[in-house]
Design a protein around this motif. Structure first.
Motif, mmCIF file in Angstrom:
data_model
loop_
_atom_site.group_PDB
_atom_site.id
_atom_site.type_symbol
_atom_site.label_atom_id
_atom_site.label_comp_id
_atom_site.label_asym_id
_atom_site.label_seq_id
_atom_site.Cartn_x
_atom_site.Cartn_y
_atom_site.Cartn_z
ATOM 1 N N GLY A 139 -22.334 90.734 14.974
ATOM 2 C CA GLY A 139 -22.649 92.150 15.205
ATOM 3 C C GLY A 139 -21.872 92.700 16.385
ATOM 4 N N ILE A 140 -22.124 93.954 16.717
ATOM 5 C CA ILE A 140 -21.428 94.569 17.846
ATOM 6 C C ILE A 140 -22.438 95.048 18.879
ATOM 7 N N PHE A 141 -21.925 95.303 20.092
ATOM 8 C CA PHE A 141 -22.786 95.832 21.154
ATOM 9 C C PHE A 141 -22.495 97.321 21.349
ATOM 10 N N ILE A 142 -23.543 98.127 21.197
ATOM 11 C CA ILE A 142 -23.427 99.572 21.443
ATOM 12 C C ILE A 142 -24.133 99.882 22.757
ATOM 13 N N ALA A 143 -23.381 100.397 23.729
ATOM 14 C CA ALA A 143 -23.995 100.832 24.995
ATOM 15 C C ALA A 143 -24.356 102.299 24.840
ATOM 16 N N ASP A 144 -25.652 102.602 24.871
ATOM 17 C CA ASP A 144 -26.104 103.988 24.823
ATOM 18 C C ASP A 144 -26.090 104.511 26.258
ATOM 19 N N GLU A 145 -25.056 105.311 26.564
ATOM 20 C CA GLU A 145 -24.860 105.826 27.933
ATOM 21 C C GLU A 145 -25.346 107.260 28.075
ATOM 22 N N VAL A 146 -26.176 107.692 27.117
ATOM 23 C CA VAL A 146 -26.688 109.064 27.170
ATOM 24 C C VAL A 146 -27.458 109.301 28.474
ATOM 25 N N GLN A 147 -28.143 108.285 28.970
ATOM 26 C CA GLN A 147 -28.891 108.434 30.229
ATOM 27 C C GLN A 147 -28.061 108.050 31.464
ATOM 28 N N PRO A 148 -27.483 106.848 31.526
ATOM 29 C CA PRO A 148 -26.827 106.452 32.782
ATOM 30 C C PRO A 148 -25.401 106.952 32.955
ATOM 31 N N GLY A 149 -24.810 107.509 31.893
ATOM 32 C CA GLY A 149 -23.392 107.842 31.922
ATOM 33 C C GLY A 149 -23.037 108.984 32.861
ATOM 34 N N PHE A 150 -21.747 109.170 33.061
ATOM 35 C CA PHE A 150 -21.167 110.233 33.899
ATOM 36 C C PHE A 150 -21.563 110.090 35.369
ATOM 37 N N GLY A 151 -21.536 108.850 35.861
ATOM 38 C CA GLY A 151 -21.610 108.622 37.310
ATOM 39 C C GLY A 151 -22.988 108.468 37.897
ATOM 40 N N ARG A 152 -24.024 108.586 37.065
ATOM 41 C CA ARG A 152 -25.387 108.603 37.596
ATOM 42 C C ARG A 152 -25.739 107.350 38.396
ATOM 43 N N THR A 153 -25.228 106.199 37.972
ATOM 44 C CA THR A 153 -25.637 104.970 38.648
ATOM 45 C C THR A 153 -24.922 104.780 39.992
ATOM 46 N N GLY A 154 -23.979 105.672 40.295
ATOM 47 C CA GLY A 154 -23.424 105.730 41.637
ATOM 48 C C GLY A 154 -22.355 104.698 41.954
ATOM 49 N N GLU A 155 -21.989 103.878 41.005
ATOM 50 C CA GLU A 155 -20.957 102.884 41.318
ATOM 51 C C GLU A 155 -19.748 103.070 40.426
ATOM 52 N N ALA A 156 -19.943 103.704 39.288
ATOM 53 C CA ALA A 156 -18.870 103.902 38.335
ATOM 54 C C ALA A 156 -19.291 105.025 37.400
ATOM 55 N N MET A 157 -18.376 105.442 36.543
ATOM 56 C CA MET A 157 -18.721 106.508 35.594
ATOM 57 C C MET A 157 -19.752 106.026 34.572
ATOM 58 N N TRP A 158 -19.739 104.721 34.268
ATOM 59 C CA TRP A 158 -20.541 104.247 33.134
ATOM 60 C C TRP A 158 -21.504 103.150 33.559
ATOM 61 N N GLY A 159 -22.713 103.212 33.050
ATOM 62 C CA GLY A 159 -23.763 102.262 33.414
ATOM 63 C C GLY A 159 -23.421 100.833 33.050
#
Ligand SMILES: Cc1ncc(COP(=O)(O)O)c(C=O)c1O
Length: 444
Positions: free
Chosen positions: A239-259
Motif C-alpha cells: 500500500g501507500i502512505f497518504i499524509a493528510d496535511e489539511v491540519q498541520p500543513g503550511f508551516g503550522r508546526t513551526g519547523e517546516a512547511m509540512w507536518g
C-alpha cells in the motif's frame, strides 16, 4: 458534538442571536452545528481578531484556515485583481496556474513533483484514495481510531470521529495513536496487525492515511519519527502512505512547511487544503510523477473550480505572505512561548494535564483535579468561559477533554500572553469557586 451549541440547554441569548439561530435552523435544517453554548455571530475579521455584530473583539486562537490572518490585504488584493481579469478552469492554459503549481511543489521534497488541484480537503482525500486504490490494486484503508478525513461518502466511511451514526467500511481498519510516547513507538505494530487483519479477510491494503498532527485524535506530535516504521509497514504490504496535511500543513508546526517533515519521511501522497487559500477554496493532492502518471494515464480528471486562476492567485499570495512575514519561524517562536506559558499553568493548576503539540498547534489535556482522569465537562467549561472572555478555542480528542489551540500563524507574543493570562484567570476562579454546575456537559 464536542463544543456544540444545544438548544435544550436553555442558555439566555441576546434576542438578535436567538432570532438568527431560529431562522438558520428553519432554512438550513438539522445537520449543521454551532460552536459554544452561546453561539458567536461574526461579522468581520482582521489578523488574529474577529468581531461580532455588537462590535465585540475576540482573539482567534482557533482558526487555521486564515493562516496568514483574517482578511490579509495581500490575499484580498490578489483575489480581487485576478477576479477582475480572468477566472476560467484548468482546461485552458494559464501562466499563473502553472506558475503557482511549480511554486507549490517546490516547497515539497523533490520526489513529490506533481500537484492535482481540488476545492476542498475532502475532495483532495477522495482523490488520494482513488489514486491509492488504483495504484496499490487494493481497497483496504488504515486510519487512526478517531480520525476525520472529510465529508464525501468515501471519506465518511474512513472517519471514525463522525461517531456510531456513520458506519465504517468493511475494508477499513482503525489503529490507536497511543496515549504515551512509549505506546506511540509501538504504532507500527498496530498498523501491521491492521494490515494482517485486512489480508485475513481477503482485502489487499491500499493505504495508510494519517493526519500527521493527529488533530481529532487529541494532538500527538511526539516523538518525532514515530511514523517512520508504520510507513515502512504499509509499503511492505503493497500500500501507500497518504499524509493528510489539511491540519498541520503550511508551516503550522513551526519547523517546516509540512507536518510530515517532523517525522523525517517522504509520503507517497500528500493532501492539502484549509490554509492553502486563507479562506478561498483551494486544496490538492501532491505526489510523485510516477504515481500521478499511473493514475492519470488511466483516469481523466477535471474539477471545474479546482485550481482556477483566482484560487491559484489566493494560493500564491498565501505562499508569499508566509515567506515575507517569516510565518513558519513565527509559529515556532510564538508557539514555543505559548507552550511554555501553558506548562507554567500546568504546574500551578491541577486541572491541566499533559500538553502536546508543535508550533502553533497545541493540545492541552483537561483533567479532574483529584483523580487526574480526563474531564470533557471541565474542558467544555473552560472553552465556554474563554469565549465569554473574548478568546476563541475549541476541544478535541475522542472524549473531548483536549483543549485545541490553533491560532492564525500571525499570532504575536503579546497576544499569546493575553491568552495565557485569560486562561490563568479562569483556572484560578475554577480553583477558588469550584467547578460551576454544568448544563450540557459545560458551563450553564
Ligand atoms: C485532517 C482533515 N482532513 C480533511 C478535512 C476535510 O477538509 P474540508 O472540510 O476542506 O473538506 C479536514 C477538515 O476538517 C481535516 O481536519
Amino acid at each position: 458534538m464536542i463544543n456544540g451549541y444545544s438548544p435544550d440547554a436553555n442558555v439566555d441569548l441576546p434576542p438578535h442571536v436567538a432570532a438568527l439561530i431560529a431562522r438558520r435552523q428553519k432554512v438550513m435544517g438539522s445537520a449543521y452545528r454551532l460552536f459554544y453554548e452561546s453561539p458567536v455571530e461574526l461579522v468581520r475579521g482582521k489578523g488574529v481578531w474577529l468581531y461580532d455584530s455588537l462590535g465585540r473583539a475576540y482573539l482567534d486562537m482557533y482558526n487555521n484556515v486564515s493562516c496568514v490572518g483574517h482578511s490579509h490585504p495581500a490575499v484580498v488584493e490578489a483575489i480581487a485583481r485576478q477576479a477582475g481579469q480572468l477566472n476560467t478552469h484548468t482546461r485552458y492554459l494559464n501562466e499563473s496556474v502553472v506558475g503557482y503549481a511549480e511554486r507549490l511543489v517546490s516547497t515539497f521534497p523533490a520526489a513529490l513533483s506533481n500537484v492535482m488541484f481540488t476545492c476542498t480537503g475532502s475532495e483532495a482525500n477522495d482523490l488520494a484514495l482513488r489514486i491509492a486504490k488504483k495504484c496499490a490494486r487494493g481497497s483496504g484503508i488504515i486510519v487512526t481510531e478517531n480520525a476525520y478525513h472529510g465529508v464525501t461518502a468515501a471519506l465518511a466511511r474512513i472517519s471514525p470521529s463522525l461517531g456510531s451514526g456513520v458506519p465504517l467500511g468493511s475494508d477499513v481498519r482503525t489503529v490507536a495513536v497511543g496515549k504515551t510516547p512509549a505506546e506511540r513507538l509501538q504504532f507500527a505494530d498496530r498498523v501491521q496487525l491492521a494490515a494482517d487483519d485486512l489480508k485475513r479477510h481477503g482485502i489487499q491494503p491500499a493505504a495508510l492515511i494519517l493526519d500527521t498532527i493527529f488533530s481529532s485524535d487529541g494532538v500527538y506530535a511526539d516523538p518525532p519519527g514515530f511514523l517512520v516504521p508504520a510507513v515502512e509497514v504499509i509499503r511492505r504490504e503493497g500500500g501507500i502512505f497518504i499524509a493528510d496535511e489539511v491540519q498541520p500543513g503550511f508551516g503550522r508546526t513551526g519547523e517546516a512547511m509540512w507536518g510530515f517533515s517532523r517525522h523525517r519521511l517522504v509520503p507517497d501522497l500528500v493532501t492539502i487544503g484549509k490554509p492553502m487559500g486563507n479562506g478561498y477554496p483551494i486544496a490538492g493532492v501532491v505526489g510523485s510523477s510516477t504515481l500521478m502518471d499511473e493514475f492519470g494515464h488511466a483516469v481523466r480528471y477535471f474539477n471545474t473550480y479546482g485550481g482556477t486562476p483566482v484560487a491559484c492567485a489566493a494560493g500564491a499570495a498565501v505562499l508569499t505572505v508566509i515567506e515575507n512575514e517569516g510565518l513558519v519561524e513565527n509559529a515556532r517562536r510564538v508557539g514555543s512561548l505559548l507552550e511554555q506559558g501553558l506548562r507554567e499553568l500546568a504546574r500551578q493548576y491541577d486541572l491541566i494535564g499533559e500538553i502536546r503539540g508543535a508550533g502553533l498547534f497545541i493540545g492541552v489535556d483537561v483533567v479532574d483535579g483529584v483523580t487526574r482522569s480526563p474531564s470533557p465537562a471541565l474542558a467544555s467549561c473552560i472553552v465556554n468561559l474563554l469565549r465569554q472572555n473574548g478568546m476563541l478555542i475549541s476541544a478535541s480528542g475522542p472524549a473531548g477533554h483536549v483543549l485545541k489551540i490553533r491560532p492564525p500563524l500571525v499570532l504575536k507574543e503579546e497576544e499569546a500572553a493575553m491568552f495565557i493570562s485569560a486562561l490563568r484567570g479562569i483556572l484560578h476562579s475554577l480553583k477558588q469557586n469550584g467547578t460551576p454546575a454544568m448544563a450540557n456537559g459545560g458551563l450553564a
